[in-house]
Design an enzyme around this catalytic site. Structure first.
Site, mmCIF file in Angstrom:
data_model
loop_
_atom_site.group_PDB
_atom_site.id
_atom_site.type_symbol
_atom_site.label_atom_id
_atom_site.label_comp_id
_atom_site.label_asym_id
_atom_site.label_seq_id
_atom_site.Cartn_x
_atom_site.Cartn_y
_atom_site.Cartn_z
ATOM 1 N NE ARG A 243 -4.297 -1.399 0.144
ATOM 2 C CZ ARG A 243 -4.480 -2.490 -0.575
ATOM 3 N NH1 ARG A 243 -3.506 -2.913 -1.360
ATOM 4 N NH2 ARG A 243 -5.620 -3.158 -0.513
ATOM 5 C CD GLU A 272 -3.494 4.025 -4.642
ATOM 6 O OE1 GLU A 272 -4.600 3.443 -4.759
ATOM 7 O OE2 GLU A 272 -2.439 3.412 -4.400
ATOM 8 C CG HIS A 291 -3.840 0.117 -6.200
ATOM 9 N ND1 HIS A 291 -4.140 0.685 -4.981
ATOM 10 C CD2 HIS A 291 -3.752 -1.224 -5.958
ATOM 11 C CE1 HIS A 291 -4.240 -0.257 -4.059
ATOM 12 N NE2 HIS A 291 -4.013 -1.434 -4.630
#
Length: 326
Positions: A243, A272, A291
């Site tokens: 992460r 993000e 991602h």
């Protein structure tokens, strides 16, 4: 009324179809006592109104917080995460309300491990600059950008849970030295995979490629801070498949700018989507993906099957296979 499941809107593709294909949806369609729909609202956080309409939720990106379950009319009894990470879910707040949280640790192991190796191979082969040489007609510069052979290098894996162990297993045939750091995994398990269990500091100091695979929690937030990043050799590369917040991003930007490490490959970020003014976007020694590097048709199919089966099992009175502990 049957057991009612809501699936978040971000699991639909641009054409309005399930991004994981129709196969997993058949699992729900085969259950006569289960109703389901894609939640009409597009939200970044599950609201109390949504929690009042369903018995179970299948969520991708939206957060599930203490505020989500604050009202007395909360009906949801299980929240199933589409993926292994659950930092977007306040597991304790849900548990305090008697709500289970599940994830999909089995389905993501191979896809994320493959994605990590994809990054490592791209960095080792200097793929970024070689792509530019070809596009810009600079073939004569090829000998100035030699890639890195792996047999004389060291791979370090921070976090040797399911994904980390899968990565070590896939990486073993390449003949490099492999290190792993994880306080929760016995040394015998790591040794069986052909790696050595060491401290994070030793791993950072001795690895040519460091791959972060740890979960995000209070202990791992900004684990890779300025101090730990300074332990890495100047020729080393950092890959983040965990992460974004496990890395102190400003510290990483600083170490990249001054050549403290050779480069990085990041599939995740502190913010993000990434802000348009993020300095990482202008660095030519960094590989970036949104991602989603592990996202394939197989990956999403298996994640959805594992996640939806957790909901179906619960609806039928059973115990789901992957309950997250509060």
């Amino acid at each position: 009324m049957g057991f009612r499941i809501g699936l978040t809107q971000d699991l639909l593709d641009a054409t309005g179809h399930p991004s994981f294909g129709q196969g997993p949806m058949g699992l729900l369609q085969a259950q006569s006592d289960i109703e389901y729909e894609f939640i009409p609202e597009q939200v970044t956080e599950i609201t109390p109104d949504i929690m009042a309409r369903y018995d179970g939720l299948y969520v991708n990106s939206p957060k599930v917080t203490a505020a989500s379950v604050a009202r007395a009319d909360c009906r949801v009894k299980i929240v199933a995460r589409h993926g292994v990470g659950y930092d977007s879910v306040d597991v304790k707040a849900l548990a305090d309300k008697g709500i289970l949280t599940t994830n999909t640790p089995v389905a993501v192991r191979r896809p994320v491990a493959v994605a990590a190796l994809t990054f490592v191979f791209a960095l080792a082969g200097k793929l970024m600059i070689k792509d530019q040489l070809t596009r810009q007609g600079r073939w004569h510069e090829r000998t100035s950008h030699m890639g890195l052979g792996l047999t004389s290098r060291t791979l370090g894996v921070l976090g040797a849970g399911g994904i980390g162990q899968e990565l070590l297993a896939l990486a073993k045939p390449f003949g490099w030295r492999m290190l792993a750091a994880d306080p929760h995994v016995p040394a015998s398990r790591i040794q069986a995979l052909g790696a050595e269990l060491v401290s994070p500091e030793t791993l950072l100091a001795q690895s040519d490629f460091v791959v972060a695979c740890m979960i995000l929690n209070e202990q791992t937030h900004h684990f890779l801070n300025a101090q730990r990043l300074s332990l890495m050799p100047a020729h080393a590369y950092l890959v983040n498949m965990a992460r974004g917040p496990v890395i102190d991003e400003p510290a990483l930007i600083d170490v990249l700018k001054r050549g403290g490490i050779a480069g990085a490959a990041l599939d995740v970020f502190e913010q993000e989507p990434v802000a348009v003014d993020n300095p990482l976007l202008k660095m030519d020694n960094v590989l970036l993906t949104p991602h989603s590097l592990c996202w394939t048709d197989e990956c999403f199919d298996q994640i959805a099957r594992e996640g939806l089966n957790c909901l179906i099992t619960f609806a039928k009175g059973g115990t789901p296979s992957s309950v997250v502990k509060a």
